[in-house]
Write an enzyme that holds these catalytic residues in place. Structure first.
Site, PDB file in Angstrom:
ATOM      1  N   ASP A   1      -1.124  -4.500  -7.913  1.00 11.17           N
ATOM      2  CA  ASP A   1      -0.058  -3.824  -8.773  1.00 11.17           C
ATOM      3  C   ASP A   1       1.459  -5.176  -8.596  1.00 11.17           C
ATOM      4  OD1 ASP A   1      -1.499  -0.985  -8.214  1.00 11.17           O
ATOM      5  OD2 ASP A   1      -0.079  -0.953  -6.686  1.00 11.17           O
TER       6      ASP A   1
HETATM    7  N1  URA Z   1      -3.387  -1.511  -2.853  1.00  6.91           N
HETATM    8  C1  URA Z   1      -2.566  -0.884  -3.365  1.00  6.91           C
HETATM    9  O1  URA Z   1      -1.927   0.760  -3.167  1.00  6.91           O
HETATM   10  N2  URA Z   1      -1.677  -1.577  -4.601  1.00  6.91           N
HETATM   11  C2  URA Z   1      -1.633  -3.219  -4.580  1.00  6.91           C
HETATM   12  O2  URA Z   1      -1.647  -3.466  -5.512  1.00  6.91           O
HETATM   13  C3  URA Z   1      -2.757  -3.136  -3.460  1.00  6.91           C
HETATM   14  C4  URA Z   1      -3.882  -1.912  -2.779  1.00  6.91           C
END
Ligand code: URA
Length: 239
Positions: free
Chosen positions: A104
């Site tokens: 993310d």
């Molecule tokens: N899980 C998440 O919530 N975000 C990420 O970027 C990777 C795994």
């Protein structure tokens, strides 16, 4: 000379099987001629290959990069909103590499990038799912029951999560550091899992994928994988 579908898969067009479908459905051209047979061999250095009329860039040098993605950078090759992308961090890399899976915008940590399409597809494929280890500062203090639920599986809107390894690493006032090891790669999975037990993630970092760790890298830095690491990674996913 190499088989057309293999060359297309290596160029990152799609998985080998999907590339075979593209060929069979008449969407692939070699030197301007549509090819629908799977046996055709091509010379990646000489032949002009296109999909739906768009030339396919045939990378010659395979690159395998391990990036410490900082928070505030998008895991994408281009961003329509003009935000900084992980590709912007790879100065001096002329090859077109792609992120293997995604982190993310706010998540930091280990991200692989490569132009080896076949390896990338396998690393992301559920069948070969590698350990992905995250350190998450979460709000509050999860109790043993919360940890048990995280470990055994949580019902999210896209189904139950697989069993996870979850350890409590540290406690501070109002927050707790957890280490979670998962094999799936669903969208915002760790954030959704922690939120589901009432302890939303405050800061999230991926610290390991398979046997690869961040080591001495600092946010924004990257390094090339050593040939031995590439061999191990390929072996892990059956290549
Ligand atoms: N899980 C998440 O919530 N975000 C990420 O970027 C990777 C795994």
């Amino acid at each position: 000379m190499e088989r057309l579908q293999k060359v297309l898969a290596h160029a990152g067009v799609a998985s080998r099987r999907k590339c075979e479908e593209l060929i069979r459905s008449g969407r692939v051209q070699v030197n301007g001629q549509t090819v629908t047979e799977l046996g055709v061999k091509v010379d990646p250095a000489k032949d002009r290959i296109a999909v739906d009329g768009m030339p396919v860039r045939l990378e010659t040098r395979k690159r395998y990069l391990l990036l410490y993605k900082p928070a505030g950078v998008i895991t994408s090759v281009r961003d329509p909103h003009g935000r900084r992308t992980v590709i912007d961090l790879l100065e001096g890399v002329p090859e077109r590499v792609y992120p293997v899976g995604r982190l993310d915008y706010e998540t930091e940590g280990l991200l692989l990038l490569t132009n080896d399409g076949e390896l990338a597809h396998r690393i992301m494929h559920p069948r070969y799912e590698l350990d992905k280890v995250y350190e998450a500062w979460v709000k509050g203090h999860p109790d043993e029951e919360d940890l048990r639920r995280l470990r055994e599986g949580i019902l999210l809107e896209d189904g139950w999560t697989h069993p996870a390894k979850v350890e409590r690493l540290a406690e501070r006032s109002g927050r707790t550091l957890l280490r979670l090891t998962i094999h799936e790669g669903r969208n915002r999975q760790v954030r959704r899992m922690c939120a589901a037990v009432g302890h939303p993630v405050l800061v999230l970092k991926r610290v390991r994928v398979g046997f690869l760790t961040l080591g001495r890298l600092r946010p924004g830095e990257w390094r090339e994988l050593a040939p031995e690491e590439v061999r191990r990674l390929r072996a892990l996913v059956g290549l």
